[in-house]
Write a protein that holds these residues in place. Structure first.
Motif, PDB file in Angstrom:
ATOM      1  N   VAL A  58       0.820  -1.208   0.000  1.00  0.00           N
ATOM      2  CA  VAL A  58       0.000   0.000   0.000  1.00  0.00           C
ATOM      3  C   VAL A  58       0.856   1.261   0.000  1.00  0.00           C
ATOM      4  N   TYR A  59       1.890   1.261   0.827  1.00  0.00           N
ATOM      5  CA  TYR A  59       2.683   2.481   1.016  1.00  0.00           C
ATOM      6  C   TYR A  59       3.787   2.656  -0.020  1.00  0.00           C
ATOM      7  N   ALA A  60       4.209   1.585  -0.673  1.00  0.00           N
ATOM      8  CA  ALA A  60       5.340   1.674  -1.599  1.00  0.00           C
ATOM      9  C   ALA A  60       5.155   2.750  -2.673  1.00  0.00           C
ATOM     10  N   PRO A  61       4.005   2.814  -3.367  1.00  0.00           N
ATOM     11  CA  PRO A  61       3.847   3.856  -4.397  1.00  0.00           C
ATOM     12  C   PRO A  61       3.908   5.271  -3.811  1.00  0.00           C
ATOM     13  N   ILE A  62       3.365   5.438  -2.597  1.00  0.00           N
ATOM     14  CA  ILE A  62       3.390   6.753  -1.951  1.00  0.00           C
ATOM     15  C   ILE A  62       4.816   7.150  -1.621  1.00  0.00           C
ATOM     16  N   ILE A  63       5.569   6.211  -1.052  1.00  0.00           N
ATOM     17  CA  ILE A  63       6.951   6.474  -0.657  1.00  0.00           C
ATOM     18  C   ILE A  63       7.807   6.816  -1.880  1.00  0.00           C
ATOM     19  N   ILE A  64       7.620   6.066  -2.961  1.00  0.00           N
ATOM     20  CA  ILE A  64       8.382   6.327  -4.191  1.00  0.00           C
ATOM     21  C   ILE A  64       8.051   7.712  -4.739  1.00  0.00           C
ATOM     22  N   ALA A  65       6.754   8.040  -4.771  1.00  0.00           N
ATOM     23  CA  ALA A  65       6.335   9.349  -5.284  1.00  0.00           C
ATOM     24  C   ALA A  65       6.877  10.480  -4.407  1.00  0.00           C
ATOM     25  N   GLN A  66       6.832  10.287  -3.081  1.00  0.00           N
ATOM     26  CA  GLN A  66       7.356  11.313  -2.178  1.00  0.00           C
ATOM     27  C   GLN A  66       8.864  11.468  -2.335  1.00  0.00           C
ATOM     28  N   GLY A  67       9.559  10.363  -2.570  1.00  0.00           N
ATOM     29  CA  GLY A  67      11.000  10.426  -2.779  1.00  0.00           C
ATOM     30  C   GLY A  67      11.358  11.275  -3.987  1.00  0.00           C
ATOM     31  N   HIS A  68      10.631  11.078  -5.079  1.00  0.00           N
ATOM     32  CA  HIS A  68      10.866  11.877  -6.289  1.00  0.00           C
ATOM     33  C   HIS A  68      10.548  13.353  -6.039  1.00  0.00           C
ATOM     34  N   TYR A  69       9.461  13.586  -5.302  1.00  0.00           N
ATOM     35  CA  TYR A  69       9.039  14.969  -5.025  1.00  0.00           C
ATOM     36  C   TYR A  69      10.074  15.692  -4.158  1.00  0.00           C
ATOM     37  N   PRO A  92       8.459  14.218   4.211  1.00  0.00           N
ATOM     38  CA  PRO A  92       7.050  14.041   4.603  1.00  0.00           C
ATOM     39  C   PRO A  92       6.804  12.601   5.072  1.00  0.00           C
ATOM     40  N   GLN A  93       5.709  12.412   5.760  1.00  0.00           N
ATOM     41  CA  GLN A  93       5.283  11.058   6.117  1.00  0.00           C
ATOM     42  C   GLN A  93       4.478  10.475   4.945  1.00  0.00           C
ATOM     43  N   PRO A  94       4.566   9.165   4.670  1.00  0.00           N
ATOM     44  CA  PRO A  94       5.259   8.127   5.435  1.00  0.00           C
ATOM     45  C   PRO A  94       6.726   7.931   5.040  1.00  0.00           C
ATOM     46  N   LEU A  95       7.250   8.735   4.097  1.00  0.00           N
ATOM     47  CA  LEU A  95       8.637   8.584   3.665  1.00  0.00           C
ATOM     48  C   LEU A  95       9.586   8.742   4.842  1.00  0.00           C
ATOM     49  N   ARG A  96       9.306   9.711   5.710  1.00  0.00           N
ATOM     50  CA  ARG A  96      10.188   9.945   6.857  1.00  0.00           C
ATOM     51  C   ARG A  96      10.237   8.718   7.767  1.00  0.00           C
ATOM     52  N   ARG A  97       9.083   8.142   8.018  1.00  0.00           N
ATOM     53  CA  ARG A  97       9.031   6.954   8.878  1.00  0.00           C
ATOM     54  C   ARG A  97       9.787   5.789   8.245  1.00  0.00           C
TER      55      ARG A  97
END
Length: 240
Positions: A13-24, A168-173
Motif C-alpha cells: 500500500v505504502y510503496a507507491p506513496i513512498i516512491i512518489a514522495q522520494g521523487h518529489y 514528509p510522512q510516510p517517507l520519513r518513517r
C-alpha cells in the motif's frame, strides 16, 4: 502468518506513496553547496596526529558556509590544543559508500593515524540492500587499512533520518526505520574489529539546528559532532 501478511500488505500500500514522495523531495528540496575553504592543512602544536575525513555531503560541510563551521574545521580546532594535526578531507555531496571506495582507491598510499567516516544516507535513500551496504562498508574498512596504514577508524552512524524535517510522512518513517536497521547491522559488523569504533551523535535533531534544507546539519550539529569525535580521540588514544 497473519502478521507477515499484514506487513506485506502495508508495504504494498505504502510503496507507491513512498516512491512518489522520494521523487518529489528530490525535486523540491533546496540544493545547498559544499562548504567553502581549504580541504587540507596543518594546525596546532604538540604530538603529531595525521587525520583523514572521508564521506558524503555532511563530511563535505553542506549546510554551512565555510569548512571552519563544518565537521573538519570544528574537529581540527578541538584537537589543536593537544596535537599538531596534518589533516585531509576527501568528501563529495551525493557520495555513497561505493563512491567513496572508488575515490579512496585512486588516492596515493600514505599514513593517517585516525580516519573519520560519514557515509550511509545516500545508501539508505537508494534501493541498496543492507547486506550489500555492509559488504561495501567492510571493503571500505579493509581498503582504508591497506591504503593509509591507519591506527583507528571512527565510523559515524547513519543519522536518525526519521527526524529529518524535509521528509514528509510516510517517507520519513520509512527512511527512519531503514537508517536504524543499517545502524544495527553496522554495529554488529564492527564490534569485533578492534581498530574500528562507532560515532553516535546521540541527540535529538532539533529542527532549528538543521540547515535550511531540513536535511543537512547546521553549525550547532557540526560542532556537537566534532566534540564527540575529539573527546573520543583525546580520551582513548595516545600517539607517538
Amino acid at each position: 502468518m497473519f502478521k507477515s501478511l499484514n506487513k506485506l500488505f502495508t508495504k504494498a500500500v505504502y510503496a507507491p506513496i513512498i516512491i512518489a514522495q522520494g521523487h518529489y523531495v528530490k525535486k523540491v528540496t533546496l540544493k545547498l553547496p559544499e562548504a567553502a575553504g581549504e580541504r587540507s592543512g596543518t594546525a596546532g602544536k604538540g604530538q603529531k596526529l595525521r587525520l583523514l575525513i572521508v564521506g558524503d555531503s555532511a563530511a563535505a560541510g553542506v549546510g554551512v558556509d565555510d569548512q571552519s563551521q563544518a565537521l573538519t574545521g570544528n574537529l581540527v580546532s578541538a584537537l589543536s590544543d593537544c596535537y599538531q594535526i596534518d589533516w585531509l578531507l576527501l568528501a563529495r555531496s551525493g557520495h555513497t559508500t561505493l563512491d567513496s571506495l572508488k575515490m579512496i582507491s585512486e588516492q596515493p598510499q600514505q599514513t593517517f593515524d585516525i580516519i573519520v567516516t560519514s557515509l550511509g544516507v545516500n545508501d539508505v535513500t537508494g534501493t541498496l540492500p543492507v547486506s550489500t551496504w555492509l559488504s561495501q562498508q567492510q571493503d571500505l574498512i579493509t581498503l582504508l587499512r591497506k591504503q593509509f596504514s591507519c591506527q583507528q577508524i571512527l565510523i559515524t552512524q547513519v543519522p536518525p533520518m526519521g527526524q529529518f524535517s524535509a521528509l514528509p510522512q510516510p517517507l520519513r518513517r520509512y527512511l527512519g526505520a531503514r537508517s536504524a536497521l543499517f545502524n544495527r547491522k553496522l554495529t554488529t559488523l564492527i564490534e569485533s574489529q578492534d581498530d574500528c569504533q562507532l560515532i553516535d551523535i546521540n541527540s535529538e535533531l532539533n529542527r532549528d539546528d538543521m540547515a535550511e534544507d531540513g536535511f543537512h546539519p547546521g553549525p550547532n550539529i557540526y560542532q556537537h559532532w566534532a566534540e564527540i569525535v575529539a573527546e573520543k580521540i583525546k580520551s582513548q588514544y595516545n600517539y607517538k
